[in-house]
Design an enzyme around this catalytic site. Structure first.
Site, short mmCIF file in Angstrom:
data_model
loop_
_atom_site.label_atom_id
_atom_site.label_comp_id
_atom_site.label_asym_id
_atom_site.label_seq_id
_atom_site.Cartn_x
_atom_site.Cartn_y
_atom_site.Cartn_z
N GLU A 110 0.83 -1.21 0.00
CA GLU A 110 0.00 0.00 0.00
C GLU A 110 0.86 1.25 0.00
O GLU A 110 2.01 1.24 0.42
CB GLU A 110 -0.90 0.01 1.25
CG GLU A 110 -1.94 -1.09 1.22
CD GLU A 110 -2.84 -1.13 2.46
OE1 GLU A 110 -3.94 -1.66 2.36
OE2 GLU A 110 -2.43 -0.64 3.52
N CYS A 116 3.36 8.72 0.58
CA CYS A 116 3.97 7.85 1.59
C CYS A 116 4.10 6.47 0.95
O CYS A 116 3.10 5.86 0.58
CB CYS A 116 3.07 7.82 2.83
SG CYS A 116 3.62 6.63 4.06
N CYS A 144 5.72 -6.34 7.14
CA CYS A 144 6.92 -5.85 7.82
C CYS A 144 7.43 -6.90 8.79
O CYS A 144 6.65 -7.48 9.55
CB CYS A 144 6.62 -4.56 8.57
SG CYS A 144 8.08 -3.88 9.38
N CYS A 202 6.03 -4.18 15.30
CA CYS A 202 5.73 -3.29 16.44
C CYS A 202 4.29 -3.54 16.91
O CYS A 202 3.39 -3.73 16.08
CB CYS A 202 5.88 -1.83 16.02
SG CYS A 202 7.53 -1.46 15.41
N CYS A 230 1.27 -1.40 15.56
CA CYS A 230 1.19 -1.18 14.11
C CYS A 230 0.47 -2.33 13.41
O CYS A 230 0.84 -3.50 13.56
CB CYS A 230 2.61 -1.03 13.56
SG CYS A 230 2.68 -0.91 11.78
N CYS A 246 -0.84 6.61 9.86
CA CYS A 246 0.36 5.96 10.40
C CYS A 246 -0.02 4.72 11.20
O CYS A 246 -0.86 4.78 12.09
CB CYS A 246 1.08 6.90 11.35
SG CYS A 246 2.06 8.10 10.50
S1 SF4 Z 1 5.87 0.69 12.74
FE1 SF4 Z 1 4.99 -0.97 11.51
S2 SF4 Z 1 5.89 -0.74 9.47
FE2 SF4 Z 1 7.16 0.47 10.92
S3 SF4 Z 1 8.79 -0.93 11.60
FE3 SF4 Z 1 7.13 -1.16 13.11
S4 SF4 Z 1 5.88 -2.88 12.32
FE4 SF4 Z 1 7.19 -2.19 10.64
#
Ligand code: SF4
Length: 355
Positions: free
Chosen positions: A87, A100, A107, A111, A114, A333
């Site tokens: 995306e 962006c 990923c 995190c 996220c 975000c």
């Molecule tokens: S915030 Fe999301 S996209 Fe960014 S490094 Fe952490 S898990 Fe990955």
């Protein structure tokens, strides 16, 4: 056999196909006018267009879907040639147009706050899949690619874990024979990988660095950012200080505000200390948490965010509370999660590029 080589790969103009000034014409069509089909390149001889179509492809995507937000931003979902998806987000402001972009499918960092991290890791994007996100968005918006003057690498993925591809894509963005962007208008956002930050400095791209700090101490960081177990915050900050010394570019610190986790006044003072100890010219962006289904954390209430910002300002650190855009379409975000799919796919919009 039909080649699947991307036409974005050869360095413009010299490595592009064609003879003499035809190379420049092709580069102009691709990067300045945003052509998505060789047949649009009407000032090229028909035989050359046919040859191009037989041997090269322009777009890296099978399918593009768009999700417009009420605030004017648009989330794009790209289905890649291998069926994987990623995306990107278009963010129009009064005085500038920003995109962006993603650097990976999903990923690997994971995190806790996220939605992308919750997806897991698909694969690295190629340089041309990264670059084509910008070209495809420009085309869909009916603007020449050169009208997009700001890029943030803050979409899906950790750019420093795919630095070769990111670096190649950025080089094409700043190449005056391609998009000719200013590196000052390109920001790479990382969760903090010291070796990667140092390599980025060596690459000498001149881009701005944003560190997703999110907590000033290792104990808290480890709870929300798995890679923090491998990289202590002091070591990350040293690498950031080196990047600042080399580039003299102001560093942005991103800080998502999580209730009861990283929003205590002492943590604000500690963030200021980390920055001031190293004399980094910095700006802190406080990001209110954008909720997503199943998120294991909660956002700090507005009053708490304001208090945190005040402490940082009083410590002499310029601070902005960055209310995200595109929250209603999952484009903000930490929300990119390949989820919403409309009943009918929306291919390139009918608003023809400005040619
Ligand atoms: S915030 Fe999301 S996209 Fe960014 S490094 Fe952490 S898990 Fe990955």
């Amino acid at each position: 056999m039909r080649s699947t080589r991307s036409i974005l790969e050869p360095k413009p103009p010299e490595e592009l196909p064609g003879e003499g000034f035809r190379k420049r014409q092709i580069a102009h069509w691709l990067y300045r006018r945003g052509a998505r089909d060789f047949d649009e390149m009407t000032d090229l001889p028909r035989a050359l267009r046919r040859e191009l179509a037989e041997n090269w492809r322009i777009s890296e995507f099978e399918l593009i879907q768009a999700f417009p937000s009420q605030d004017g931003s648009v989330k794009y979902l790209f289905t890649l040639k291998d069926g994987k998806q990623t995306e990107a987000v278009y963010l129009p402001y009064k005085d500038r147009k920003t995109v962006c972009l993603s650097s990976q499918v999903g990923c690997p960092v994971g995190c806790t706050f996220c939605a992308t991290g919750a997806l897991g890791f698909g694969r690295n994007l190629t340089p041309w899949e990264i670059l084509d996100q910008l070209l495809a968005i420009a085309h869909h918006q009916g603007i020449p690619p050169t009208e997009i003057r700001n890029v943030v690498l803050m979409g899906m993925g950790e750019p420093l874990l795919n630095l070769d591809a990111v670096s190649a894509a950025v080089r094409r963005m700043i190449d005056k024979n391609a998009l000719g962007m200013s590196p000052r208008r390109i920001t790479l956002s990382t969760v903090g990988i010291p070796k990667g930050i140092r390599r980025l400095a060596e690459e000498d791209l001149g881009v701005k660095l944003a560190l997703s700090l999110h907590a000033p101490d290792d104990e808290t960081r480890k709870k929300i950012i798995p890679t923090a177990k491998a990289y202590p915050v002091e070591e990350i900050m040293d690498a950031v200080a080196e990047y600042f010394q080399k580039t003299k570019r102001r560093v942005t610190f991103e800080y998502v505000m999580l209730k009861g986790i990283n929003d205590a006044p002492r943590q604000a003072r500690e963030v200021a200390r980390l920055i001031k100890d190293r004399r980094i010219v910095a700006h802190v962006n406080l990001i209110p948490f954008n909720p997503w289904e199943g998120a294991p954390v909660e956002g700090t209430p507005k009053a708490g965010i304001r208090r945190f910002a005040e402490i940082l300002e009083n410590e002499g650190i310029p601070t902005t509370i960055r209310w995200s855009r595109g929250v209603d379409v999952g484009a903000a975000c930490g929300q990119l999660a390949l989820k919403e799919t409309p009943p009918a796919p929306l291919r390139f919009a009918p608003n023809a590029p400005n040619r």
